[in-house]
Design a protein around this motif. Structure first.
Motif, mmCIF file in Angstrom:
data_model
loop_
_atom_site.group_PDB
_atom_site.id
_atom_site.type_symbol
_atom_site.label_atom_id
_atom_site.label_comp_id
_atom_site.label_asym_id
_atom_site.label_seq_id
_atom_site.Cartn_x
_atom_site.Cartn_y
_atom_site.Cartn_z
ATOM 1 N N VAL A 109 0.741 -1.355 0.163
ATOM 2 C CA VAL A 109 0.050 0.106 -0.110
ATOM 3 C C VAL A 109 0.933 1.378 0.040
ATOM 4 O O VAL A 109 1.820 1.513 0.638
ATOM 5 C CB VAL A 109 -0.977 -0.058 1.291
ATOM 6 N N ILE A 110 0.665 2.213 -0.863
ATOM 7 C CA ILE A 110 1.344 3.368 -1.020
ATOM 8 C C ILE A 110 1.181 4.237 0.140
ATOM 9 O O ILE A 110 0.343 4.293 0.961
ATOM 10 C CB ILE A 110 1.074 4.180 -2.210
ATOM 11 N N SER A 111 2.564 4.913 0.459
ATOM 12 C CA SER A 111 2.517 6.110 1.479
ATOM 13 C C SER A 111 1.441 6.948 1.444
ATOM 14 O O SER A 111 0.952 7.431 0.547
ATOM 15 C CB SER A 111 3.941 6.598 1.581
ATOM 16 N N GLY A 112 0.507 7.157 2.339
ATOM 17 C CA GLY A 112 -0.334 7.929 2.863
ATOM 18 C C GLY A 112 -1.743 7.322 2.806
ATOM 19 O O GLY A 112 -2.701 7.835 3.007
ATOM 20 N N SER A 113 -1.889 6.041 2.195
ATOM 21 C CA SER A 113 -3.061 5.438 1.968
ATOM 22 C C SER A 113 -3.117 3.938 2.992
ATOM 23 O O SER A 113 -4.361 3.562 3.021
ATOM 24 C CB SER A 113 -3.250 4.703 0.750
ATOM 25 N N ARG A 114 -2.068 3.718 3.723
ATOM 26 C CA ARG A 114 -2.114 2.496 4.726
ATOM 27 C C ARG A 114 -3.172 2.574 5.522
ATOM 28 O O ARG A 114 -3.677 1.583 5.942
ATOM 29 C CB ARG A 114 -0.764 2.210 5.307
ATOM 30 N N SER A 115 -3.322 3.624 6.271
ATOM 31 C CA SER A 115 -4.241 3.877 7.671
ATOM 32 C C SER A 115 -5.704 3.519 6.849
ATOM 33 O O SER A 115 -6.311 2.915 7.448
ATOM 34 C CB SER A 115 -4.238 5.063 8.266
ATOM 35 N N GLU A 116 -5.787 4.199 5.813
ATOM 36 C CA GLU A 116 -7.165 4.172 5.247
ATOM 37 C C GLU A 116 -7.508 2.602 4.513
ATOM 38 O O GLU A 116 -8.672 2.163 4.962
ATOM 39 C CB GLU A 116 -7.256 5.041 3.833
ATOM 40 N N ALA A 117 -6.564 1.935 4.013
ATOM 41 C CA ALA A 117 -6.606 0.650 3.585
ATOM 42 C C ALA A 117 -6.762 -0.183 4.754
ATOM 43 O O ALA A 117 -7.837 -1.173 4.686
ATOM 44 C CB ALA A 117 -5.422 0.265 3.001
ATOM 45 N N GLN A 118 -6.023 0.017 5.895
ATOM 46 C CA GLN A 118 -6.519 -0.804 7.224
ATOM 47 C C GLN A 118 -7.802 -0.766 7.635
ATOM 48 O O GLN A 118 -8.568 -1.732 8.101
ATOM 49 C CB GLN A 118 -5.666 -0.431 8.197
ATOM 50 N N ARG A 119 -8.477 0.571 7.578
ATOM 51 C CA ARG A 119 -9.713 0.730 7.871
ATOM 52 C C ARG A 119 -10.648 0.117 7.059
ATOM 53 O O ARG A 119 -11.927 -0.427 7.516
ATOM 54 C CB ARG A 119 -10.012 2.308 7.837
ATOM 55 N N ILE A 120 -10.459 0.105 5.805
ATOM 56 C CA ILE A 120 -11.201 -0.842 4.812
ATOM 57 C C ILE A 120 -11.159 -2.100 4.852
ATOM 58 O O ILE A 120 -12.450 -2.797 5.258
ATOM 59 C CB ILE A 120 -10.939 -0.347 3.217
ATOM 60 N N VAL A 121 -10.329 -2.769 5.471
ATOM 61 C CA VAL A 121 -10.194 -4.017 5.649
ATOM 62 C C VAL A 121 -10.854 -4.176 7.022
ATOM 63 O O VAL A 121 -11.773 -5.469 7.092
ATOM 64 C CB VAL A 121 -8.790 -4.644 5.599
ATOM 65 N N GLY A 122 -10.708 -3.569 8.012
ATOM 66 C CA GLY A 122 -11.447 -3.827 9.213
ATOM 67 C C GLY A 122 -12.961 -3.766 9.255
ATOM 68 O O GLY A 122 -13.541 -4.429 10.062
ATOM 69 N N ARG A 123 -13.199 -2.715 8.491
ATOM 70 C CA ARG A 123 -14.720 -2.579 8.365
ATOM 71 C C ARG A 123 -15.372 -3.630 7.543
ATOM 72 O O ARG A 123 -16.569 -3.990 7.888
ATOM 73 C CB ARG A 123 -14.742 -1.247 7.659
ATOM 74 N N ASN A 124 -14.713 -4.351 6.695
ATOM 75 C CA ASN A 124 -15.266 -5.711 6.062
ATOM 76 C C ASN A 124 -16.284 -5.455 5.338
ATOM 77 O O ASN A 124 -17.446 -6.349 5.598
ATOM 78 C CB ASN A 124 -15.229 -6.877 7.213
ATOM 79 N N LYS A 125 -16.385 -4.459 4.460
ATOM 80 C CA LYS A 125 -17.511 -4.502 3.698
ATOM 81 C C LYS A 125 -17.100 -4.463 2.136
ATOM 82 O O LYS A 125 -17.661 -5.021 1.158
ATOM 83 C CB LYS A 125 -18.371 -3.358 4.005
ATOM 84 N N ASP A 126 -16.268 -3.449 1.923
ATOM 85 C CA ASP A 126 -15.862 -3.282 0.478
ATOM 86 C C ASP A 126 -14.584 -4.034 0.315
ATOM 87 O O ASP A 126 -13.493 -4.015 1.076
ATOM 88 C CB ASP A 126 -15.422 -1.742 0.212
ATOM 89 N N LYS A 127 -14.721 -5.003 -0.885
ATOM 90 C CA LYS A 127 -13.464 -5.669 -1.142
ATOM 91 C C LYS A 127 -13.600 -5.944 -2.613
ATOM 92 O O LYS A 127 -14.281 -5.584 -3.556
ATOM 93 C CB LYS A 127 -14.188 -7.271 -0.597
#
Length: 352
Positions: A277-295
């Motif tokens: 995951v590129i710099s600046g997007s990692r926390s957002e990507a982690q949030r997407i995976v944790g939310r477990n809806k968008d895949k």
């Protein structure tokens, strides 16, 4: 009938508390253009629930969708646009608006109406519990909101709409289902099946969670059966969308078996694990995976293996004025051609 459905839509908006305040000022670029990466592989694909609900259910969405289109256009000027975009809640003309603004040659949309040929798909007791005031007995008032935008040729399309009654709460107002497009991506030796879906929500249905979960489990099983019928076994597959799984045990159990036959992998989770995951997007990507809806899921084909190389989030939700209540994220895939002798004759099938 039109008058009844219009009243149902307005009544739904009132119950949901449709906003009447002015729209926020949306930032088109948000992330500076110098941080937008060019695609890292042969295919970059984005999944994005754009919250394109019509008035009077939601207000200010035309301005938000316009800003999305401007950002997609800016990404294309920077050579950072995803080659393929999977949209959910692109109701009305939202898909064509974004496709035109973003410069996409191909725009295909999902089902327009729920099917009415399967009475009481979840049984008589479930049907008798339908609440008109919660949108469960008026039929679909708007289309599926599913759309696929593509820079590459779309050579075949399949659509599946959930039948009336195979839904819960306000989700019944949209003709949700599945959209499949076979896309001719260069360097893959044959088309890739790209799938988009939006499954029944939970809390937003405004009905009991048990009822929403039961509809969800039925939809998951129906998607699995539909894809088993339309996808040849050797087809490489990329399957994205708003799966609305969350942390509900009943929904996690419904998805315990793969939706697509064979070995199914989660693209964003894989890239996060591999540090892609590129710099600046990692926390957002982690949030997407944790939310477990968008895949974005994927499966190798007989002719080609898919490799998720990189991810980034050009449409985050942590900004002061997010364009949607979901993040739009991109996965870059590379391909590895496989020895056609391994196909054993199955490669002649369309999509293999």
């Amino acid at each position: 009938m039109i008058a009844i459905r219009t009243f149902a839509l307005i009544n739904t908006a009132a119950l949901l508390g449709a906003p009447v305040t002015s729209s926020p000022s949306y930032d088109v670029d948000l992330a500076h253009r110098s941080t937008w990466p060019t695609p890292a592989g042969a295919l970059s694909i984005m999944s994005y629930n754009i919250k394109g609900l019509p008035w009077p259910i939601a207000g200010g969405r035309e301005e938000a969708i316009s800003a999305m289109g401007q950002r997609l256009a800016a990404m294309r000027l920077s050579n950072a646009q995803p080659h393929v975009v999977l949209l959910q809640e692109a109701f009305g003309d939202g898909a064509h608006t974004l496709g035109e603004a973003g410069g996409y040659r191909y725009v295909v949309t999902g089902p327009q109406f729920s099917r009415a040929d399967e009475p009481q798909p979840l049984g008589q007791a479930f049907a008798e519990g339908a609440q008109w005031v919660k949108g469960e007995a008026s039929g679909s008032l708007i289309n599926s909101g599913l759309a696929i935008l593509s820079d590459y040729p779309v050579i075949r399309i399949e659509r599946y709409a959930f039948p009336e009654g195979a839904c819960a709460g306000y989700d019944c107002l949209a003709a949700k289902g599945v959209l499949v497009a076979w896309i001719d991506v260069p360097g893959t030796g044959g088309p890739i099946a790209v799938i988009d879906t939006h499954l029944n929500s939970r809390r937003a249905t405004r009905v009991a969670s048990e009822r929403a979960d039961r509809a969800y489990a039925w939809q998951v099983a129906a998607v699995r059966q539909f894809l088993a019928r339309v996808l040849p076994s050797g087809t490489p597959v990329i399957f994205g969308g708003d799966f609305n799984t969350g942390q509900a045990p009943a929904r996690i159990a419904a998805l315990s078996q793969p939706l697509i036959e064979g070995t199914q992998s989660d693209g964003l989770r894989t890239v996060l694990t591999n540090g892609g995951v590129i710099s600046g997007s990692r926390s957002e990507a982690q949030r997407i995976v944790g939310r477990n809806k968008d895949k974005i899921l994927f499966r190798d084909g007989l002719r080609v293996s898919l490799r998720p190389e990189r991810a980034w989030v050009p449409f985050p939700i942590t900004s002061p004025a997010p364009l949607s209540d979901h993040a739009g994220f991109v996965l870059d895939f590379s391909f590895q051609r496989r020895d056609t002798r391994e196909c054993l004759g199955a490669c002649n099938s369309i999509g293999a």
